[in-house]
Design a protein around this motif. Structure first.
Motif, mmCIF file in Angstrom:
data_model
loop_
_atom_site.group_PDB
_atom_site.id
_atom_site.type_symbol
_atom_site.label_atom_id
_atom_site.label_comp_id
_atom_site.label_asym_id
_atom_site.label_seq_id
_atom_site.Cartn_x
_atom_site.Cartn_y
_atom_site.Cartn_z
ATOM 1 N N ILE A 87 -13.469 2.613 7.843
ATOM 2 C CA ILE A 87 -14.144 2.734 6.554
ATOM 3 C C ILE A 87 -14.795 4.104 6.359
ATOM 4 O O ILE A 87 -14.659 4.697 5.280
ATOM 5 N N PRO A 88 -15.508 4.659 7.352
ATOM 6 C CA PRO A 88 -16.164 5.951 7.118
ATOM 7 C C PRO A 88 -15.217 7.078 6.701
ATOM 8 O O PRO A 88 -15.663 8.070 6.114
ATOM 9 N N THR A 89 -13.930 6.927 6.982
ATOM 10 C CA THR A 89 -12.964 7.941 6.564
ATOM 11 C C THR A 89 -12.991 8.149 5.052
ATOM 12 O O THR A 89 -12.857 9.288 4.564
ATOM 13 N N ALA A 122 -11.019 -0.026 7.206
ATOM 14 C CA ALA A 122 -10.703 0.402 5.833
ATOM 15 C C ALA A 122 -9.463 -0.318 5.316
ATOM 16 O O ALA A 122 -9.386 -0.690 4.137
ATOM 17 N N HIS A 123 -8.484 -0.516 6.185
ATOM 18 C CA HIS A 123 -7.310 -1.314 5.820
ATOM 19 C C HIS A 123 -7.733 -2.731 5.451
ATOM 20 O O HIS A 123 -7.225 -3.318 4.482
ATOM 21 N N ALA A 124 -8.681 -3.296 6.199
ATOM 22 C CA ALA A 124 -9.167 -4.641 5.901
ATOM 23 C C ALA A 124 -9.795 -4.699 4.512
ATOM 24 O O ALA A 124 -9.561 -5.646 3.746
ATOM 25 N N GLU A 167 -6.335 3.695 -1.070
ATOM 26 C CA GLU A 167 -4.877 3.600 -1.169
ATOM 27 C C GLU A 167 -4.229 4.975 -1.265
ATOM 28 O O GLU A 167 -3.073 5.150 -0.857
ATOM 29 N N GLY A 168 -4.959 5.952 -1.789
ATOM 30 C CA GLY A 168 -4.429 7.300 -1.840
ATOM 31 C C GLY A 168 -4.386 7.974 -0.478
ATOM 32 O O GLY A 168 -3.507 8.808 -0.211
ATOM 33 N N LEU A 169 -5.307 7.605 0.404
ATOM 34 C CA LEU A 169 -5.392 8.217 1.729
ATOM 35 C C LEU A 169 -4.550 7.500 2.775
ATOM 36 O O LEU A 169 -4.094 8.119 3.749
ATOM 37 N N PHE A 170 -4.332 6.209 2.586
ATOM 38 C CA PHE A 170 -3.742 5.388 3.640
ATOM 39 C C PHE A 170 -2.309 5.773 4.028
ATOM 40 O O PHE A 170 -1.993 5.856 5.225
ATOM 41 N N PRO A 171 -1.399 6.010 3.082
ATOM 42 C CA PRO A 171 -0.021 6.330 3.494
ATOM 43 C C PRO A 171 0.071 7.548 4.406
ATOM 44 O O PRO A 171 0.826 7.545 5.389
ATOM 45 N N ASP A 172 -0.694 8.588 4.109
ATOM 46 C CA ASP A 172 -0.674 9.770 4.973
ATOM 47 C C ASP A 172 -1.249 9.451 6.349
ATOM 48 O O ASP A 172 -0.752 9.952 7.366
ATOM 49 N N PHE A 173 -2.295 8.613 6.380
ATOM 50 C CA PHE A 173 -2.867 8.228 7.668
ATOM 51 C C PHE A 173 -1.830 7.500 8.514
ATOM 52 O O PHE A 173 -1.675 7.769 9.714
ATOM 53 N N VAL A 174 -1.125 6.568 7.910
ATOM 54 C CA VAL A 174 -0.096 5.817 8.635
ATOM 55 C C VAL A 174 0.996 6.748 9.139
ATOM 56 O O VAL A 174 1.437 6.665 10.291
ATOM 57 N N GLU A 175 1.447 7.647 8.290
ATOM 58 C CA GLU A 175 2.507 8.577 8.671
ATOM 59 C C GLU A 175 2.075 9.453 9.846
ATOM 60 O O GLU A 175 2.838 9.691 10.779
ATOM 61 N N ASN A 176 0.831 9.899 9.802
ATOM 62 C CA ASN A 176 0.332 10.783 10.861
ATOM 63 C C ASN A 176 0.031 10.052 12.160
ATOM 64 O O ASN A 176 -0.104 10.693 13.216
ATOM 65 N N ASN A 177 -0.097 8.720 12.091
ATOM 66 C CA ASN A 177 -0.477 7.948 13.272
ATOM 67 C C ASN A 177 0.531 6.859 13.612
ATOM 68 O O ASN A 177 0.210 5.919 14.341
ATOM 69 N N ALA A 178 1.731 6.993 13.105
ATOM 70 C CA ALA A 178 2.753 5.959 13.306
ATOM 71 C C ALA A 178 3.064 5.722 14.779
ATOM 72 O O ALA A 178 3.418 4.602 15.177
ATOM 73 N N ASP A 179 2.922 6.749 15.591
ATOM 74 C CA ASP A 179 3.252 6.622 17.008
ATOM 75 C C ASP A 179 2.033 6.374 17.882
ATOM 76 O O ASP A 179 2.132 6.417 19.112
ATOM 77 N N PHE A 220 0.820 -1.206 0.000
ATOM 78 C CA PHE A 220 0.000 0.000 0.000
ATOM 79 C C PHE A 220 0.860 1.265 0.000
ATOM 80 O O PHE A 220 0.400 2.341 0.359
ATOM 81 N N GLY A 221 2.122 1.114 -0.388
ATOM 82 C CA GLY A 221 2.990 2.266 -0.534
ATOM 83 C C GLY A 221 3.611 2.775 0.759
ATOM 84 O O GLY A 221 4.125 3.894 0.801
ATOM 85 N N VAL A 222 3.570 1.958 1.807
ATOM 86 C CA VAL A 222 4.177 2.340 3.095
ATOM 87 C C VAL A 222 5.408 1.470 3.292
ATOM 88 O O VAL A 222 5.291 0.269 3.549
ATOM 89 N N ASN A 223 6.588 2.063 3.175
ATOM 90 C CA ASN A 223 7.826 1.292 3.221
ATOM 91 C C ASN A 223 8.582 1.489 4.530
ATOM 92 O O ASN A 223 9.774 1.761 4.547
ATOM 93 N N ARG A 224 7.871 1.349 5.604
ATOM 94 C CA ARG A 224 8.495 1.399 6.922
ATOM 95 C C ARG A 224 7.777 0.415 7.826
ATOM 96 O O ARG A 224 6.589 0.132 7.653
#
Length: 304
Positions: free
Chosen positions: A250-252, A102-104, A230-242, A87-91
């Motif tokens: 899903i509602p997001t 939504a990830h599911a 998939e366009g929204l997910f990488p930013d979500f992960v980056e913003n919530n990594a910690d 999903f474009g998250v390389n960490r």
């Protein structure tokens, strides 16, 4: 036209329930809640079911569903795990639970080429919801017109603790304006001893009406939803990594699409009473409700 697909979200660990409720028996012949959902989906016209699960659940899920569904509906499995590279998250991010509903859904992409409906494994929705959604997915759906089944909040509560619901704001045309995930909704008694429904936020109780339309994760999508997610997910992960408890709900995705004019989401009303098994104490209530539906002739005593 291809028959729509049913995507069943069944990767949760059921921490509040205490066991793997995806395969727990509720019907007279140990039928699971998923069995009733699939039975309703088949008679509504769905042609395929995709189970989104954790890989360690695969054997027990196949034991419970493959043979009984053979020849009745196509069956496939998708796995929700911690590998985010696809999903474009390389960490690598340390977590004890996956990234939410939504990830599911995103994890089912390779198994879903048709218009599809998403449901929770542990929710009992009733035939009316599947019938209305099947009609929508075969007659009205498009990349710019998708749907949500809108349940009445008062028909979705538990007597034994708090629940999480996507609270909907609906416009005059019946389209979704916004959906807000409320994670702490429960019953209270007021000064007159009347029962009210409230959600708690920042220590403050806010009342909700019985008829408030809520999402029970019963969505109707086209495959276009995968690219949006998939366009929204990488930013979500980056913003919530910690934040190990953060979840990509899903509602997001519909909320983003509606607010940016990318699509309308029809809120399809249903008055069906939802049955759920958030807590162990819910089980006998669900069993009794299913038993009554069988007595009323809604379901046969043995499904498959």
């Amino acid at each position: 036209m291809n028959k729509p697909t049913l995507v069943v979200l069944a990767a949760g660990m059921a921490s509040r329930y205490g066991s793997l409720k995806q395969v727990d028996g509720f019907g007279p012949h140990k039928e699971t809640i998923i069995d009733y959902s699939i039975f309703d989906a088949i008679r509504a016209g769905f042609g395929k079911v995709v189970f989104v699960i954790r890989e360690e659940f695969e054997e027990i899920m196949r034991q419970n569903f493959d043979e009984k569904l053979k020849g009745k509906i196509d069956v496939a499995y998708a796995f929700q795990n911690f590998d985010l590279s696809r999903f474009g998250v390389n960490r690598k991010i340390e977590r004890t639970k996956p990234w939410g509903t939504a990830h599911a859904v995103m994890c089912a992409k390779e198994q879903v080429q048709e218009n599809f409906c998403v449901i929770n494994a542990d929710d009992f929705y009733g035939f009316d919801a599947f019938d209305k959604m099947a009609k929508f997915l075969t007659q009205d759906v498009s990349d710019k017109n998708m749907a949500l089944m809108g349940f009445q909040l008062g028909n979705t509560m538990s007597d034994y603790g708090y629940v999480s619901r996507g609270v909907c704001e609906v416009d005059e045309q019946g389209n979704l304006k916004s959906v807000t995930e409320r994670t702490n909704i429960y019953y209270v008694k007021d000064e007159a001893n009347d029962t009210k429904i409230v959600y708690e936020e920042d220590g403050v109780q806010n009342e909700l009406d019985f008829d408030t339309r809520v999402s029970m994760n019963f969505w109707g999508f086209t495959p276009h939803i995968f690219s949006v997610a998939e366009g929204l997910f990488p930013d979500f992960v980056e913003n919530n990594a910690d934040n190990p408890k953060s979840e990509f709900f899903i509602p997001t995705i519909p909320d983003y699409m509606v607010k940016h004019g990318l699509a309308d989401f029809k809120v399809i009303p249903t008055s069906s009473k939802w049955f759920g098994v958030t807590y162990k104490e819910d089980k006998p209530i669900v069993q009794e409700s299913i038993s009554q539906l069988i007595k009323d002739g809604v379901y046969p005593e043995k499904l498959f």
